[in-house]
Design an enzyme around this catalytic site. Structure first.
Site, mmCIF file in Angstrom:
data_model
loop_
_atom_site.group_PDB
_atom_site.id
_atom_site.type_symbol
_atom_site.label_atom_id
_atom_site.label_comp_id
_atom_site.label_asym_id
_atom_site.label_seq_id
_atom_site.Cartn_x
_atom_site.Cartn_y
_atom_site.Cartn_z
ATOM 1 C CG ASN A 15 35.792 33.007 57.437
ATOM 2 O OD1 ASN A 15 35.166 34.027 57.718
ATOM 3 N ND2 ASN A 15 36.932 33.033 56.790
ATOM 4 C CG HIS A 18 31.279 36.824 54.293
ATOM 5 N ND1 HIS A 18 31.784 37.946 53.679
ATOM 6 C CD2 HIS A 18 32.077 35.793 53.915
ATOM 7 C CE1 HIS A 18 32.824 37.596 52.929
ATOM 8 N NE2 HIS A 18 33.018 36.296 53.056
ATOM 9 C CG HIS A 51 40.991 37.490 55.968
ATOM 10 N ND1 HIS A 51 40.945 37.200 54.624
ATOM 11 C CD2 HIS A 51 42.116 38.215 56.138
ATOM 12 C CE1 HIS A 51 41.993 37.736 54.020
ATOM 13 N NE2 HIS A 51 42.712 38.371 54.919
ATOM 14 N NE ARG A 53 40.306 41.576 52.172
ATOM 15 C CZ ARG A 53 40.616 40.704 51.206
ATOM 16 N NH1 ARG A 53 40.202 39.464 51.277
ATOM 17 N NH2 ARG A 53 41.330 41.077 50.178
ATOM 18 N NE ARG A 57 37.554 43.769 51.309
ATOM 19 C CZ ARG A 57 37.950 43.152 50.192
ATOM 20 N NH1 ARG A 57 37.293 42.096 49.759
ATOM 21 N NH2 ARG A 57 38.974 43.588 49.519
ATOM 22 C CD GLU A 78 40.985 32.952 56.628
ATOM 23 O OE1 GLU A 78 40.492 31.827 56.539
ATOM 24 O OE2 GLU A 78 40.608 33.926 55.944
ATOM 25 C CB THR A 109 41.676 34.694 49.812
ATOM 26 O OG1 THR A 109 41.235 35.334 51.004
ATOM 27 C CG2 THR A 109 43.174 34.584 49.807
ATOM 28 C CD GLU A 159 42.440 27.068 55.010
ATOM 29 O OE1 GLU A 159 42.760 27.352 56.181
ATOM 30 O OE2 GLU A 159 41.426 27.511 54.445
ATOM 31 C CG HIS A 202 38.328 30.210 48.904
ATOM 32 N ND1 HIS A 202 37.516 30.552 47.878
ATOM 33 C CD2 HIS A 202 38.752 31.365 49.463
ATOM 34 C CE1 HIS A 202 37.456 31.874 47.795
ATOM 35 N NE2 HIS A 202 38.196 32.393 48.748
ATOM 36 C CG HIS A 225 30.192 33.668 50.792
ATOM 37 N ND1 HIS A 225 29.335 33.123 49.856
ATOM 38 C CD2 HIS A 225 29.956 34.998 50.792
ATOM 39 C CE1 HIS A 225 28.629 34.090 49.309
ATOM 40 N NE2 HIS A 225 28.981 35.239 49.853
#
Ligand code: PXP
Length: 252
Positions: A15, A18, A51, A53, A57, A78, A109, A159, A202, A225
């Site tokens: 992912n 970030h 993702h 959003r 962001r 996502e 999330t 997931e 996550h 992350h």
């Protein structure tokens, strides 16, 4: 993600949100999340997760366009269960779409999707995405009610949210973390027996990934992350390679 992965293997989706968080802190174009996707691929990632959003962001619409155009790996988009996001997914046709709950004020999330309570809303969205050939996944807690709802709505993938397990470990509550791990393993077995492909993610780090990677029904982990944070110290390729190695060792 890659359907070519051998049976029993565990895929890694990286992912890259970030990288975009850091970019957006200054505006402009750097660091480039698409460059991160290329590096993740070179380091052994099986897919890229992003993702988009509602508040944009981190990942922006133009990032999704570029990821689709420039990255050979399958993209897992996502997204919240909104008409806007469904339209975007239908327009781009990513390999997969993972439907997540989204609250504007949250930092990440928090908690899984209420698939059981949202069937009237989610069912038609899942059908539209599936009709476009997108592999739909629902991000849920390891809860039999949520698994049953996913199966009933025809979602091919779930997931499982590993955030609680990771938080309990961080808090030193090892008995509760072990109980949550057992709940994740039971949900993975139950879901796979019901025909679902099982993913998880996550909060995963080098320190906590092994017990999750060892759950054989889990076919894919999505991790962001920690990998991007670790990349500050060792570089993104080394960060992804080490996660890949730890997953493989745990699986073996
Ligand atoms: N899976 C889903 C569905 C997520 O929403 C996230 C966070 O964006 C992740 C995996 C990755 O979580 P983390 O960034 O904590 O590794």
């Amino acid at each position: 993600m890659s359907t070519a992965a051998p049976s029993g293997s565990l895929r890694l989706g990286v992912n890259i949100d970030h990288v975009a968080t850091i970019r957006n802190a200054r505006g402009g174009a750097l660091p480039d999340p698409v460059r991160a996707a290329h590096l993740a691929q070179a380091a052994g990632a099986d897919g890229i997760t992003a993702h988009l959003r509602e508040d944009r962001r981190h990942i922006r619409d133009s990032d999704i366009e570029r990821l689709m155009a420039e990255i050979a790996l399958p993209l897992n988009l996502e997204m919240a269960a909104t008409e806007e996001m469904v339209e975007i997914a239908l327009r781009h046709g990513p390999h997969a779409a993972c439907i997540v709950p989204e609250r504007r004020a949250e930092r990440t999330t928090e908690g899984g999707l209420d698939a059981a309570g949202g069937r009237a809303h989610l069912g038609p969205m899942i059908a539209r995405l599936r009709d476009r050939g997108i592999r739909v996944s629902l991000f849920i807690e390891p809860d039999p009610r949520q698994l049953a709802a996913a199966i009933a709505m025809g979602a091919p993938v779930v997931e499982l949210h590993t955030g609680k397990y990771c938080d309990l470990l961080d808090a030193g509550e090892s008995d509760a973390a072990t109980a949550e791990l057992a709940r994740l393993a039971a949900a993975a077995a139950h879901g796979a027996a019901g025909g679902l492909e099982i993913h998880a993610g996550h909060g995963l780090t080098f320190a906590n990934v092994a017990p999750i990677a060892a759950i054989r029904e889990i076919r894919e982990l999505n991790i962001g992350h920690f990998l991007i944070g670790e990349a500050i110290f060792v570089g993104l390729e080394a960060s992804v390679r080490e996660m890949r190695r730890l997953m493989d060792v745990a699986r073996a």
